[in-house]
Design a protein around this motif. Sequence first.
Motif, PDB file in Angstrom:
ATOM      1  N   PRO A 179       7.444  -2.562  -6.649  1.00 19.22           N
ATOM      2  CA  PRO A 179       6.089  -2.889  -7.108  1.00 19.22           C
ATOM      3  C   PRO A 179       5.923  -4.397  -7.299  1.00 19.22           C
ATOM      4  CG  PRO A 179       7.083  -1.159  -8.466  1.00 19.22           C
ATOM      5  CD  PRO A 179       8.171  -1.750  -7.637  1.00 19.22           C
ATOM      6  N   GLY A 181       3.306  -7.325  -9.229  1.00 14.67           N
ATOM      7  CA  GLY A 181       2.178  -7.775 -10.043  1.00 14.67           C
ATOM      8  C   GLY A 181       2.251  -9.292 -10.096  1.00 14.67           C
ATOM      9  N   GLU A 206       1.480  -2.630  -3.922  1.00 20.38           N
ATOM     10  CA  GLU A 206       0.521  -3.206  -4.861  1.00 20.38           C
ATOM     11  C   GLU A 206      -0.741  -2.348  -4.914  1.00 20.38           C
ATOM     12  OE1 GLU A 206      -0.981  -7.720  -5.758  1.00 20.38           O
ATOM     13  OE2 GLU A 206      -1.148  -7.038  -3.689  1.00 20.38           O
ATOM     14  N   ASP A 211      -5.038  -6.746  -5.709  1.00 22.90           N
ATOM     15  CA  ASP A 211      -4.334  -7.000  -4.449  1.00 22.90           C
ATOM     16  C   ASP A 211      -4.143  -8.474  -4.122  1.00 22.90           C
ATOM     17  OD1 ASP A 211      -6.922  -7.744  -3.849  1.00 22.90           O
ATOM     18  OD2 ASP A 211      -7.004  -6.668  -1.937  1.00 22.90           O
ATOM     19  N   SER A 225      -6.362 -13.975  -8.598  1.00 19.02           N
ATOM     20  CA  SER A 225      -6.626 -12.600  -8.999  1.00 19.02           C
ATOM     21  C   SER A 225      -7.952 -12.595  -9.751  1.00 19.02           C
ATOM     22  CB  SER A 225      -5.501 -12.083  -9.897  1.00 19.02           C
ATOM     23  OG  SER A 225      -5.785 -10.784 -10.354  1.00 19.02           O
ATOM     24  N   LEU A 235       0.555  -4.137 -13.600  1.00 18.91           N
ATOM     25  CA  LEU A 235       0.478  -4.946 -12.383  1.00 18.91           C
ATOM     26  C   LEU A 235      -0.821  -5.748 -12.303  1.00 18.91           C
ATOM     27  CD1 LEU A 235       1.918  -2.374  -9.801  1.00 18.91           C
ATOM     28  CD2 LEU A 235       3.138  -4.093 -11.149  1.00 18.91           C
ATOM     29  N   ILE A 254       3.766  -6.431   2.518  1.00 18.01           N
ATOM     30  CA  ILE A 254       3.168  -5.908   1.286  1.00 18.01           C
ATOM     31  C   ILE A 254       2.150  -4.839   1.674  1.00 18.01           C
ATOM     32  CG2 ILE A 254       1.800  -6.427  -0.778  1.00 18.01           C
ATOM     33  CD1 ILE A 254       2.950  -9.226  -0.775  1.00 18.01           C
ATOM     34  N   THR A 256      -0.692  -1.825   0.229  1.00 20.03           N
ATOM     35  CA  THR A 256      -1.525  -1.489  -0.918  1.00 20.03           C
ATOM     36  C   THR A 256      -1.735   0.025  -1.002  1.00 20.03           C
ATOM     37  OG1 THR A 256      -3.577  -1.793   0.320  1.00 20.03           O
ATOM     38  CG2 THR A 256      -2.729  -3.699  -0.877  1.00 20.03           C
ATOM     39  N   SER A 280       2.391   1.943 -13.057  1.00 22.90           N
ATOM     40  CA  SER A 280       2.976   0.789 -12.355  1.00 22.90           C
ATOM     41  C   SER A 280       4.304   1.155 -11.705  1.00 22.90           C
ATOM     42  CB  SER A 280       3.166  -0.372 -13.335  1.00 22.90           C
ATOM     43  OG  SER A 280       1.936  -0.751 -13.908  1.00 22.90           O
TER      44      SER A 280
END
Length: 316
Positions: A179, A181, A206, A211, A225, A235, A254, A256, A280
């Motif tokens: 995971p 974050g 993620e 994202d 973010s 996260l 990565i 999602t 998470s």
Amino acid sequence: MTETAPDFAAITAAQARIRDLVHRTPVISSGLLNEVTGADVHFKCENLQKVGAFKARGASNAVFGLTEAQAAGGVATHSSGNHGAALAQAARERGIAAHIVMPANAPAVKKAAVAAYGGLIIECEPTLAAREQTLERVVAATGAHVVHPYADPRVIAGQGTLALEVLEQVPDLDVLVVPVGGGGLLSGVALAVKHLRPDVEVVAAEPEGADDAFRSFGLGALQPSVAPRTIADGLLAGLGAINFGIIQRHVDTILTVSDAEIVQAMRLQWSRLKTVVEPSGAVSFAALLAHPERFRGRRVVAVISGGNLDLDNLPW
């Protein structure tokens, strides 16, 4: 705190420092979940770590790496929960104070955990700016040493010790799913894996509603973010700059996942693995469910990063 990224030697030093301070968590599997995914899936159970999350690794490395002069004023951080609890627990073990700035809307169960470990909670508005400004005031008043939740080389090195265990526990690994974050766990783990086993694919997972790491990785530049919204409250932090640099060099991709896929992963892990997983912590397995073609027929380790959640407010 230096902004210089850690190297592999820092991770091995962290492992020696925290060996007796944290658990060597188990790796478990389920034939039924292998059938669901079409992969040979193993789960690294950091939900069984001290304080119920991988954060114990980085916090312990940071706290026990301090000199006596650095530790004299205690430690301080801002956190939505797991890092705060981990820092409070490590500080208690060393016999120093821990000042934890937490957003007012942090889950009650995570506030209770911080308090149970002796952390001194200072609440603030639920914005990154409010967290940082409140932390500055706390440090000015107490002289505490700041241990950032993820953008701290000592924390990154501590989190990287997880990878050293995984590579011993599942030596014929093909893919490791982690995971992301703020990026402390992902950057430490990726650094260690690619140093020892560059053939192992490192995949980050993620939430779609938070994202920024996915966007940053795709565009090749750190993206902000903005108003993240996801059931995976651990996260919500924006990706750290030092973490992003490591991730660019050592992470392969990565992926999602939606909140609905996270809940599906949680339900399967609770029912089949018989273990408590927080949203998470379920994101890595959710990636296998959402993108099965990437993992089919491969030996995969999915990191369950934590198991702290409000049992009176489950998402089903």
